[in-house]
Write an enzyme that holds these catalytic residues in place. Structure first.
Site, PDB file in Angstrom:
ATOM      1  N   GLU A 133      53.578  49.095 144.014  1.00  0.00           N
ATOM      2  CA  GLU A 133      52.519  48.026 144.088  1.00  0.00           C
ATOM      3  C   GLU A 133      52.011  47.667 142.646  1.00  0.00           C
ATOM      4  OE1 GLU A 133      49.678  46.692 143.160  1.00  0.00           O
ATOM      5  OE2 GLU A 133      48.124  47.720 144.316  1.00  0.00           O
ATOM      6  N   GLU A 148      52.229  42.128 136.110  1.00  0.00           N
ATOM      7  CA  GLU A 148      52.753  43.277 135.638  1.00  0.00           C
ATOM      8  C   GLU A 148      53.953  43.490 135.706  1.00  0.00           C
ATOM      9  OE1 GLU A 148      50.509  46.532 137.604  1.00  0.00           O
ATOM     10  OE2 GLU A 148      48.624  45.307 137.719  1.00  0.00           O
TER      11      GLU A 148
END
Length: 360
Positions: free
Chosen positions: A141, A150
């Protein structure tokens, strides 16, 4: 299978173009705890947790699982409780990794979960190594406010190539970026300066070239705006397929559904985590109608990109060409410059001739 379904997602066409912008990755934070406050909002996100648990429960029984970016250890805990033979939880930040070990121990699954303090890209695989064998399932995640912000695609590329067994499962397996054209009505909510429309109003539009071409996090319930199009999927990612090194570029013709002045685009994403025990898709999104679109300081949120401080007048039925570029980290968007120039010239000509542009 989830892999086969992801493989069927529409591909993004490669095209040799000059990027709209290219982001130099920098990991910065808006809070004084190096981003750790976001862990608390994520862990409290019941919807997010439920989606992940449904996908994990259906995928991990009897499997070796690699959890990349474990943070609190919550996803590893789910995998252990749903029958994984062993879970390797990877966390780069030593202090957070130590907390994850305590969470795992406190929940009685330390014998099934090994927390590794490392970047997944630095993991070695084999007997005597931190990861003794490749995983059957890789779960992460590491989705940012912007889906890839990210560096999740790069993480999954490396994991798929080195850390996942052939035919193994990725969670998530695919994702999409959506765009909706809007008119921001309040000047105070639109970065940049429109040309003055009343006598004596200062003209500050020359400063617009200094405006960074980046997205801005927004809460749709507090944004004074009108939607001028339906949501449209503009990028499709299949994480079983290697990312394109230069990033992806797509130009999409978006139908206008309401008259107004297009001056911004709102973007959000969805992610397919797989299927649950019943075979139903496990997919969630961060767009309109979700807590992410309405809650301040949420760990995810829709993004707004300014397309033109002055706006371009549009009417229903028009097709608006939106260019979207992602460099595997950050998404950028712009209207086709030729289209903007043509429609601006048409509007000016119509005004000079006393003709409503809506009739053109």
């Amino acid at each position: 299978s989830a892999g086969e379904e992801a493989a069927a997602a529409p591909a993004v066409e490669e095209e040799e173009v000059t990027p709209i912008a290219r982001h130099v990755p920098q990991f910065t934070s808006e809070d004084g705890l190096a981003g750790r406050l976001w862990h608390f909002d994520m862990i409290s996100d019941v919807g997010r947790n439920d989606y992940y648990e449904r996908a994990i429960a259906a995928a991990v029984k009897g499997k070796v699982v690699l959890d990349i970016g474990t943070g609190s250890g919550l996803l590893s805990l789910m995998a252990a409780r749903h029958g994984a033979t062993h879970v390797y939880a990877v966390e780069a930040e030593p202090e957070v990794a130590e907390k994850a070990r305590k969470v795992i121990a406190a929940n009685g699954v330390a014998h099934k979960v090994t927390v590794i303090t490392a970047m997944s890209s630095n993991l070695k695989v084999g007997p005597g190594e931190p990861l003794p064998e490749r995983a059957d399932v890789v779960v992460t995640e590491t989705m940012g406010v912007d889906l890839l912000s990210e560096l999740m695609y790069s993480i999954l590329d490396d994991a798929r190539d080195r850390l996942l067994k052939p035919g193994g499962q990725l969670i998530p397996c695919s994702g999409r970026v959506f765009a909706q054209l809007i008119e921001v009505r309040s000047p105070s909510q639109l970065p940049g300066f429109a040309a003055p429309t009343t006598p004596g109003e200062p003209n500050l539009s020359s400063l617009n070239t200094l405006l960074p071409q980046v997205w801005h996090v927004c809460q749709l319930n507090t944004l004074d705006h009108a939607t001028l199009s339906e949501p449209t999927a503009v990028i499709n990612y299949n994480f079983y397929v290697h990312s394109i090194a230069k990033g992806v570029y797509a130009e999409t013709e978006i139908p206008i559904t309401k008259a107004g002045r297009v001056n911004a685009v709102v973007m959000w994403w969805d992610a397919l985590l797989g299927t649950d025990a019943s075979g139903a898709e496990v997919r969630f999104h961060t767009g309109p109608g979700t807590r992410y679109a309405e809650k301040e300081h949420c760990h995810w949120a829709p993004l707004m990109v300014v397309l033109s401080p002055d706006g371009v007048e549009v009417t229903p039925g028009m097709m608006c060409p939106l260019r979207v570029f992602n460099d595997n980290h950050s998404t950028h968007a712009q209207l086709s410059p030729d289209w903007v120039q043509a429609h601006t010239a048409t509007a000016v000509s119509s005004a000079q001739n006393g003709v409503s542009s809506s009739a053109v």
